[in-house]
Design an enzyme around this catalytic site. Sequence first.
Site, PDB file in Angstrom:
ATOM      1  N   GLY A  74     -47.086  11.593 -49.843  1.00  0.00           N
ATOM      2  CA  GLY A  74     -45.702  11.833 -49.412  1.00  0.00           C
ATOM      3  C   GLY A  74     -44.680  11.105 -50.255  1.00  0.00           C
ATOM      4  O   GLY A  74     -44.109  11.699 -51.141  1.00  0.00           O
ATOM      5  N   SER A  98     -52.333  12.895 -54.130  1.00  0.00           N
ATOM      6  CA  SER A  98     -50.902  12.798 -54.389  1.00  0.00           C
ATOM      7  C   SER A  98     -50.436  11.331 -54.311  1.00  0.00           C
ATOM      8  O   SER A  98     -50.982  10.481 -55.018  1.00  0.00           O
ATOM      9  CB  SER A  98     -50.153  13.686 -53.393  1.00  0.00           C
ATOM     10  OG  SER A  98     -48.841  13.871 -53.808  1.00  0.00           O
ATOM     11  N   TYR A  99     -49.507  11.013 -53.397  1.00  0.00           N
ATOM     12  CA  TYR A  99     -49.065   9.620 -53.343  1.00  0.00           C
ATOM     13  C   TYR A  99     -50.175   8.700 -52.820  1.00  0.00           C
ATOM     14  O   TYR A  99     -50.083   7.484 -52.963  1.00  0.00           O
ATOM     15  CB  TYR A  99     -47.788   9.465 -52.507  1.00  0.00           C
ATOM     16  CG  TYR A  99     -47.169   8.108 -52.745  1.00  0.00           C
ATOM     17  CD1 TYR A  99     -46.573   7.810 -53.961  1.00  0.00           C
ATOM     18  CD2 TYR A  99     -47.258   7.099 -51.788  1.00  0.00           C
ATOM     19  CE1 TYR A  99     -46.069   6.547 -54.226  1.00  0.00           C
ATOM     20  CE2 TYR A  99     -46.747   5.838 -52.037  1.00  0.00           C
ATOM     21  CZ  TYR A  99     -46.150   5.569 -53.268  1.00  0.00           C
ATOM     22  OH  TYR A  99     -45.655   4.308 -53.532  1.00  0.00           O
ATOM     23  N   ASP A 129     -51.370  22.823 -60.192  1.00  0.00           N
ATOM     24  CA  ASP A 129     -50.298  21.984 -59.657  1.00  0.00           C
ATOM     25  C   ASP A 129     -49.315  21.592 -60.758  1.00  0.00           C
ATOM     26  O   ASP A 129     -49.716  21.003 -61.755  1.00  0.00           O
ATOM     27  CB  ASP A 129     -50.928  20.726 -59.041  1.00  0.00           C
ATOM     28  CG  ASP A 129     -49.893  19.750 -58.508  1.00  0.00           C
ATOM     29  OD1 ASP A 129     -48.761  20.183 -58.194  1.00  0.00           O
ATOM     30  OD2 ASP A 129     -50.212  18.551 -58.403  1.00  0.00           O
ATOM     31  N   HIS A 177     -52.211  21.566 -55.712  1.00  0.00           N
ATOM     32  CA  HIS A 177     -52.031  20.137 -55.452  1.00  0.00           C
ATOM     33  C   HIS A 177     -52.929  19.712 -54.282  1.00  0.00           C
ATOM     34  O   HIS A 177     -53.581  18.678 -54.343  1.00  0.00           O
ATOM     35  CB  HIS A 177     -50.556  19.921 -55.113  1.00  0.00           C
ATOM     36  CG  HIS A 177     -50.138  18.501 -54.960  1.00  0.00           C
ATOM     37  ND1 HIS A 177     -50.019  17.653 -56.030  1.00  0.00           N
ATOM     38  CD2 HIS A 177     -49.800  17.782 -53.857  1.00  0.00           C
ATOM     39  CE1 HIS A 177     -49.620  16.461 -55.588  1.00  0.00           C
ATOM     40  NE2 HIS A 177     -49.487  16.509 -54.278  1.00  0.00           N
TER      41      HIS A 177
END
Lengths: 481, 481
Positions: free
Chosen positions: A91, A185-186, A383, A440
Amino acid sequence: MSSSEACILCTKLMYGIIIIILLLTLSFTGVNSVTVSDEVVKLPGQPPVTFKQFAGYITVDQNKQRSLFYYFVEAASNSSSKPVVLWLNGGPGCSSVGEGAFVEHGPFKPSGRVLLENDYSWNKEANMLYLESPAGVGFSYSVDQSFYTSANDVITASDNLAFLEKWFEKYPEYKNRDFYITGESYAGHYVPQLANLIVHSKAKINLKGIAIGNPLLDFDTDFNSRGEYLWCHGLISDATYDMFNTMCNYSTIRRQAQSRSMTPTCSRVANQASKEIGRFVNAYDITLDVCLSNVFSQSLVLDQIQDEEAKIDVCMEDEMIVYFNRKDVQTALHARLVGINKWTPCSEVLSYDMDNLEVPMTPVLMSLLKSGVRVLVYSGDQDSVLPLTGTRVVVNGLAKQLGLNTTLPYRAWFNGNQVGGWTQVYGDVLSFATIRGASHEAPFSQPERSIALFRGFLAGEPLPAAANEIAQKPKAEIPRL
Amino acid sequence: MSSSEACILCTKLMYGIIIIILLLTLSFTGVNSVTVSDEVVKLPGQPPVTFKQFAGYITVDQNKQRSLFYYFVEAASNSSSKPVVLWLNGGPGCSSVGEGAFVEHGPFKPSGRVLLENDYSWNKEANMLYLESPAGVGFSYSVDQSFYTSANDVITASDNLAFLEKWFEKYPEYKNRDFYITGESYAGHYVPQLANLIVHSKAKINLKGIAIGNPLLDFDTDFNSRGEYLWCHGLISDATYDMFNTMCNYSTIRRQAQSRSMTPTCSRVANQASKEIGRFVNAYDITLDVCLSNVFSQSLVLDQIQDEEAKIDVCMEDEMIVYFNRKDVQTALHARLVGINKWTPCSEVLSYDMDNLEVPMTPVLMSLLKSGVRVLVYSGDQDSVLPLTGTRVVVNGLAKQLGLNTTLPYRAWFNGNQVGGWTQVYGDVLSFATIRGASHEAPFSQPERSIALFRGFLAGEPLPAAANEIAQKPKAEIPRL
């Protein structure tokens, strides 16, 4: 019945009612008492399954009343011999239970009023633990709302460790099990930092390895790869790619956008790119359709036949949001909304310290590798947000800095008889892999290839090569035109 | 019956037999007499259709007995008001009837013993003429086999023009109809050169425009874009990409391979890339599965359930080859094997002059554009053989040399509510477009998007933008991680 008999019955009834009220109160206050089982008996619309599910809260800060929500799915078979795997979404601020478990690789996927079974659920390979972190994400909360403006990587890692230690206390049968941390991701920030904290805190957790997908690892390298990626996939013109290279690169645009300090030049480049890409491309999967989840798409459902052949429900995220906002679902999950009116897949209350994005993760990964923790970095290759091109460069650099030699040269890996992606291994401990045709959120768009990758990761083995019998197939040297 | 009555009947029967034999002889010698109809009554396994089909030969050189085979499909509706569109495949040496008509955008697709209807057949938009060219390709032949070693671009264009002139004589009702030439790959050479010959020969052909997909236009630009394309799609390592940039680029590799003069350095780079890409990736569509068309795949059919959801029959080429080698199919098509034992999708007898590949097509395209012929250059964006990145640069350069301004800036185009690709228009006459998720043979892998592009091209209109109602959908500025 005599009046005294009636009175005894009446008293019994009253006691009964009081006990019920007490139990209800306990369950609704959601106190993390290990005496209250977190077992999820049945999720609304769920098909029958043989494995157990648990969900509930672990308080990580008693004073500030900070509680993290988890969803734990036992392995579908031989759970007692399978590892425990923690999954974290990124996020910062997005839900691991919503995205990870109910869109990506959990046992069920919401579809209308029901849950469909996921043939490629990761709980076929491991006992899966989904954690909504930090507090403020999904059903996790902090009663002291000032927490939401002070959240950062250090607090997240420390809360996540506190969660894990209490969770293993609550589920002692899993305590000495092999343990892995995964995420995307994060979570490229969350996962290595939590792993590093485990290693250095000497917590009694049997950490074996980490796997991170389409991760943010190095701000400049990762974001600057975006311009090139968009260009060579045809989403922006040669002229705009030139602007990225000469006027304002994407990491600068991202930095300025985050700090709300866009210069006119960077703003011009960003707008030009946005205009060319258009608003109907999923930046997280440039080849996938987009979900038209509004009045317009509703009218479409009425007006025309849906594409029956579509493999991927591109509106699954919308279905998941509806599902998690059902009261019966929240009750079944022992989940509560604290300080919010609606469950959202990405937090609307959390103000994460965005300077954390700039912190490079390579030193943390180096430290982990030196401690013997295996690291897999993978990339869904469709992605454009955190493209494989940047990720691969970061992993190359990491191997070079550590002096790790290539132990498995760059080559295609296989899922069945088709190429699942490409992979390279360094020093038998650090792996890079792409997942072909994946977004992603790779397990969402390429579930079968993703679980194959996950299986290989847990086994600590190189990803499968072509079987010998098919490896014989000849190939023309010069392609015809 | 009296004996005299029997004798009259007998005589009538004999005459009848003689006439039948004569007719059979005529049809089997395949003489290109316009008195013998080339109408294809019904193809084996074909579903009923309302439009007519024709197939047969046009002799382009009476002396050398060079005859070109064509397959003509009337438009499915209002054929008298629809244009005539010629389609050419490339190779050099590959069949337009086999690939173009029966794999890409004809009315039928072979599937086992039958033909399935193609919902996205280009004959919904035009009268489609598929030509196997030059002689030596598919069912086209030269009795004088020395032709096969002298074939080149000049001869091909001139034979194709001779074909067209005779074809229009044979089908006079199409003579003044709007005419377009389309094709792909090496037809990036055939199409502009034929168009240019039409313009300069003052042939009475109402040529309006040309469309070429994934074309070879400029040897160095097109082939050198391959290394970069492979790299940023994850098929080769950073190290190998570096080798392309510093040791030996792909156009040099291609040139040396064609002339069988590979240097050790270029050989090393080529081998390294091949090794990394592996043998199980379709270079013409890097995300598509490959067809495992051998004993191994046959055992697979027996051993396991096929993927029911697969949209694209990746073995369609194999099915097409089987279909065209059926005697009943050849008979129905009025086709013959001359000097060959087997129909092949790409010629095994032709030795095309490969130096032709080096001839730049930009001057030809410039000449056409100056003559008012509209030009569309499009790219299936999953093709690594002639990637969109090189093609786009060539088109940019063309516009610049002609001083054509951008009349439609680079933007997404739409098929229905989803992005079909990206497009840019210069001076209202020269267009570039990508087809999203499409292979080198774009209409094979993205039939619906391809016919949308074809429709726009014939209409002479910019490709559709997002509808207003969906254009309102908001989009987040900074993607979450």
